[in-house]
Design a protein around this motif. Structure first.
Motif, PDB file in Angstrom:
ATOM      1  N   ALA A 119       0.835  -1.211   0.000  1.00  0.00           N
ATOM      2  CA  ALA A 119       0.000   0.000   0.000  1.00  0.00           C
ATOM      3  C   ALA A 119       0.866   1.256   0.000  1.00  0.00           C
ATOM      4  O   ALA A 119       0.556   2.242  -0.690  1.00  0.00           O
ATOM      5  CB  ALA A 119      -0.917  -0.013   1.224  1.00  0.00           C
ATOM      6  N   TYR A 120       1.951   1.220   0.754  1.00  0.00           N
ATOM      7  CA  TYR A 120       2.865   2.367   0.816  1.00  0.00           C
ATOM      8  C   TYR A 120       3.466   2.661  -0.554  1.00  0.00           C
ATOM      9  O   TYR A 120       3.506   3.811  -1.009  1.00  0.00           O
ATOM     10  CB  TYR A 120       3.963   2.039   1.835  1.00  0.00           C
ATOM     11  N   ALA A 121       3.930   1.609  -1.249  1.00  0.00           N
ATOM     12  CA  ALA A 121       4.501   1.789  -2.582  1.00  0.00           C
ATOM     13  C   ALA A 121       3.455   2.306  -3.561  1.00  0.00           C
ATOM     14  O   ALA A 121       3.742   3.172  -4.401  1.00  0.00           O
ATOM     15  CB  ALA A 121       5.092   0.479  -3.083  1.00  0.00           C
ATOM     16  N   GLY A 122       2.228   1.772  -3.457  1.00  0.00           N
ATOM     17  CA  GLY A 122       1.152   2.234  -4.332  1.00  0.00           C
ATOM     18  C   GLY A 122       0.848   3.706  -4.117  1.00  0.00           C
ATOM     19  O   GLY A 122       0.677   4.476  -5.070  1.00  0.00           O
ATOM     20  N   PHE A 123       0.796   4.123  -2.842  1.00  0.00           N
ATOM     21  CA  PHE A 123       0.536   5.537  -2.554  1.00  0.00           C
ATOM     22  C   PHE A 123       1.660   6.406  -3.099  1.00  0.00           C
ATOM     23  O   PHE A 123       1.413   7.446  -3.722  1.00  0.00           O
ATOM     24  CB  PHE A 123       0.415   5.763  -1.044  1.00  0.00           C
ATOM     25  N   PHE A 124       2.896   6.010  -2.862  1.00  0.00           N
ATOM     26  CA  PHE A 124       4.053   6.793  -3.292  1.00  0.00           C
ATOM     27  C   PHE A 124       3.986   7.046  -4.799  1.00  0.00           C
ATOM     28  O   PHE A 124       4.179   8.177  -5.277  1.00  0.00           O
ATOM     29  CB  PHE A 124       5.324   6.027  -2.926  1.00  0.00           C
ATOM     30  N   ALA A 125       3.706   5.982  -5.573  1.00  0.00           N
ATOM     31  CA  ALA A 125       3.672   6.109  -7.026  1.00  0.00           C
ATOM     32  C   ALA A 125       2.541   7.018  -7.484  1.00  0.00           C
ATOM     33  O   ALA A 125       2.735   7.907  -8.327  1.00  0.00           O
ATOM     34  CB  ALA A 125       3.523   4.725  -7.655  1.00  0.00           C
ATOM     35  N   VAL A 126       1.334   6.805  -6.942  1.00  0.00           N
ATOM     36  CA  VAL A 126       0.189   7.616  -7.356  1.00  0.00           C
ATOM     37  C   VAL A 126       0.356   9.062  -6.899  1.00  0.00           C
ATOM     38  O   VAL A 126      -0.016  10.008  -7.604  1.00  0.00           O
ATOM     39  CB  VAL A 126      -1.125   7.017  -6.812  1.00  0.00           C
ATOM     40  N   ALA A 127       0.949   9.261  -5.712  1.00  0.00           N
ATOM     41  CA  ALA A 127       1.171  10.619  -5.210  1.00  0.00           C
ATOM     42  C   ALA A 127       2.110  11.388  -6.131  1.00  0.00           C
ATOM     43  O   ALA A 127       1.896  12.578  -6.401  1.00  0.00           O
ATOM     44  CB  ALA A 127       1.740  10.569  -3.795  1.00  0.00           C
ATOM     45  N   SER A 128       3.153  10.732  -6.627  1.00  0.00           N
ATOM     46  CA  SER A 128       4.086  11.398  -7.525  1.00  0.00           C
ATOM     47  C   SER A 128       3.405  11.818  -8.815  1.00  0.00           C
ATOM     48  O   SER A 128       3.599  12.933  -9.311  1.00  0.00           O
ATOM     49  CB  SER A 128       5.267  10.463  -7.836  1.00  0.00           C
ATOM     50  N   VAL A 129       2.586  10.921  -9.377  1.00  0.00           N
ATOM     51  CA  VAL A 129       1.866  11.238 -10.610  1.00  0.00           C
ATOM     52  C   VAL A 129       0.840  12.347 -10.364  1.00  0.00           C
ATOM     53  O   VAL A 129       0.668  13.253 -11.181  1.00  0.00           O
ATOM     54  CB  VAL A 129       1.172   9.975 -11.166  1.00  0.00           C
ATOM     55  N   THR A 130       0.162  12.278  -9.219  1.00  0.00           N
ATOM     56  CA  THR A 130      -0.820  13.308  -8.878  1.00  0.00           C
ATOM     57  C   THR A 130      -0.154  14.669  -8.732  1.00  0.00           C
ATOM     58  O   THR A 130      -0.682  15.693  -9.188  1.00  0.00           O
ATOM     59  CB  THR A 130      -1.546  12.947  -7.568  1.00  0.00           C
ATOM     60  N   ALA A 131       1.015  14.696  -8.108  1.00  0.00           N
ATOM     61  CA  ALA A 131       1.734  15.964  -7.898  1.00  0.00           C
ATOM     62  C   ALA A 131       2.081  16.627  -9.217  1.00  0.00           C
ATOM     63  O   ALA A 131       1.895  17.841  -9.382  1.00  0.00           O
ATOM     64  CB  ALA A 131       2.987  15.723  -7.061  1.00  0.00           C
ATOM     65  N   ILE A 132       2.579  15.858 -10.187  1.00  0.00           N
ATOM     66  CA  ILE A 132       2.938  16.471 -11.468  1.00  0.00           C
ATOM     67  C   ILE A 132       1.692  16.858 -12.254  1.00  0.00           C
ATOM     68  O   ILE A 132       1.749  17.733 -13.119  1.00  0.00           O
ATOM     69  CB  ILE A 132       3.857  15.566 -12.309  1.00  0.00           C
ATOM     70  N   GLY A 133       0.542  16.216 -11.939  1.00  0.00           N
ATOM     71  CA  GLY A 133      -0.708  16.611 -12.571  1.00  0.00           C
ATOM     72  C   GLY A 133      -1.269  17.909 -12.024  1.00  0.00           C
ATOM     73  O   GLY A 133      -2.140  18.529 -12.641  1.00  0.00           O
ATOM     74  N   LEU A 134      -0.768  18.344 -10.866  1.00  0.00           N
ATOM     75  CA  LEU A 134      -1.254  19.583 -10.250  1.00  0.00           C
ATOM     76  C   LEU A 134      -0.440  20.805 -10.659  1.00  0.00           C
ATOM     77  O   LEU A 134      -0.796  21.931 -10.306  1.00  0.00           O
ATOM     78  CB  LEU A 134      -1.202  19.448  -8.717  1.00  0.00           C
ATOM     79  N   VAL A 135       0.657  20.605 -11.383  1.00  0.00           N
ATOM     80  CA  VAL A 135       1.535  21.720 -11.751  1.00  0.00           C
ATOM     81  C   VAL A 135       1.773  21.715 -13.252  1.00  0.00           C
ATOM     82  O   VAL A 135       1.432  20.771 -13.963  1.00  0.00           O
ATOM     83  CB  VAL A 135       2.894  21.639 -11.006  1.00  0.00           C
TER      84      VAL A 135
END
Length: 438
Positions: A119-135
């Motif tokens: 779950a931690y790895a899944g969050f890390f990956a999606v969080a990174s993609v989400t972050a670049i989608g916000l900028v």
């Protein structure tokens, strides 16, 4: 119209990142604290669960195993979920797994640590993609750096603070605090991130368009050699600085002979350097990623060698530790910047594999250190191993820079050729009428 306004608003505040990026960094801090907390309470865990210390150590290995092998498959499984749903789900599974392990025996905790790692790895990956989608694209590396900074805070503050809390309660106290922080992160994501729409991609375009998630596209992207070169850089550089950091407390106690009370402060200084490095790397990496990679890797080689001598003097080791933190974390935003540049059309699986590469770099350090120390080598030999690992990353960085330059040179050559053809055609058009007249 709304999209245009949003883009204008982002451009007008080009030096500020959206609050959602910092929220994702906080969530990673909360979850990452559990990874570093276990090492601090391991003897208490072994005694309470009535297992040997080496058996308790498998709890750390179980979490790492979940991160390394579980992240990429989870990324594919959640590919068509809205980003916020994936973030909330991974945090929920992580918190539930952590709580179940605290309420169970050793075998339950061992199993739930694997689940929490996935779950931690899944969050890390999606969080990174989400972050670049916000900028905007020119701030991808900087946004990724802010998210990754949550992990550095967990390393130097979350883990030690949780260990301290566990000493005042029992060993479970720090982990229950992590559960509470993770739940607050879930609430923050629900309130602070856009909900997403399963019928649109992250840019607002319809599914099936070039930006929409596709398992086939994600898998095709993973076949790019350049991407695996970046993963090699990630594993080598992460292992290079972590092998020194993991044994820094032991070296400060045994070689520098510092009072025990001073050791946490010097370890925290590494974290201060990490913040500085992330800030520098995030700003440089969007435009010159290879400068950040070469600087970070080269400085890690130099500082690892310097550490062998500096560790004997307190006045020398303090600035060396700080600079080592700067050098180490200058690298991380550049790594993510290159991954998302290479895998721009299919970043989710590539991002998850990057997380696995980071964890693999951390996980191999005990094996490498044991190979040296078991042969009777001095404790400072781990620093020389770190220097060798960082040096091995430099040719891979140069290779990636050459790969990136090839399309640019090819495009320049094509443009020059087109200009020549155009000029030749114009000249011919001017000559032909004269020939016709003659």
């Amino acid at each position: 119209m709304d999209t245009t306004k949003a883009a204008t608003s982002r451009n007008s505040r080009s030096d500020r990142l959206p609050a959602g990026v910092y929220l994702l960094g906080f969530c990673l801090f909360a979850m990452g604290s559990a990874e570093f907390l276990m090492a601090g309470v391991l003897p208490a865990v072994a005694g309470d669960l009535d297992v040997t210390l080496s058996s308790a150590g498998f709890l750390i290995t179980a979490f790492a195993l979940g991160v390394v092998i579980g992240g990429p498959p989870f990324a594919v499984l959640s590919l068509h979920w809205p980003r916020r749903t994936a973030l909330v789900a991974t945090q929920g599974v992580f918190a539930a797994g952590l709580a179940a392990g605290l309420l169970g025996d050793y075998r339950v905790m061992l199993a739930t640590r694997v689940i929490s790692g996935i779950a931690y790895a899944g969050f890390f990956a999606v969080a990174s993609v989400t972050a670049i989608g916000l900028v905007t694209p020119d701030r991808n590396a900087r946004a990724s750096g802010v998210v990754v900074s949550g992990l550095s805070v967990a390393m130097v503050a979350g883990g030690p603070a949780g260990t301290l809390l566990s000493h005042f309660t029992d060993w479970r106290g720090g982990f229950w605090a992590v559960v509470a922080l993770t739940v607050s992160g879930i609430a923050g994501c629900l309130l602070g991130l856009p909900p997403g729409d399963p019928h649109t991609d992250r840019t607002g375009g319809p599914r099936g368009g070039p930006g929409s998630p596709s398992v086939a596209r994600e898998l095709a992207t993973m076949r790019k050699p350049a991407l695996w070169g970046i993963y090699g850089i990630t594993i080598l550089t992460t292992a290079a600085y972590m092998i020194t950091f993991n044994y820094l407390a032991a070296m400060l106690a045994d070689i520098t002979a510092l009072p025990e009370a001073w050791i946490p402060a010097i370890l925290a200084l590494f974290g201060v350097g990490a913040f500085v490095g992330l800030s520098i790397g995030g700003r440089v990496s969007d435009r010159r990623p290879h400068l950040a990679l070469l600087t970070g890797a080269s400085a890690t080689v130099l500082l690892s060698v310097v550490m062998v001598a500096a560790i004997h003097r307190a006045w020398a080791v303090v600035p060396t530790v700080f600079l080592a933190g700067v050098a180490a974390f200058v690298l991380n935003p550049a790594v993510y910047g290159r991954v998302f540049a290479i895998a721009a059309e299919a970043p989710t699986l590539a991002g998850a594999t990057t997380v696995s590469a980071f964890q693999l770099g951390i996980s191999v350090t005990p094996v490498l250190a044991a190979a040296s120390l078991s042969q009777g080598a001095a404790l400072t030999s781990v620093c020389l191993i770190g220097a060798a690992l960082a040096a091995a990353a430099v040719p891979l960085v140069l290779l990636d820079r050459a790969r990136q330059a090839r399309p640019t040179r090819r495009a320049a050559a094509d443009a020059a050729s087109a200009t020549i053809r155009s000029a030749h055609g114009t000249a011919t058009a001017r000559v032909d009428p004269e020939g016709a007249q003659r």
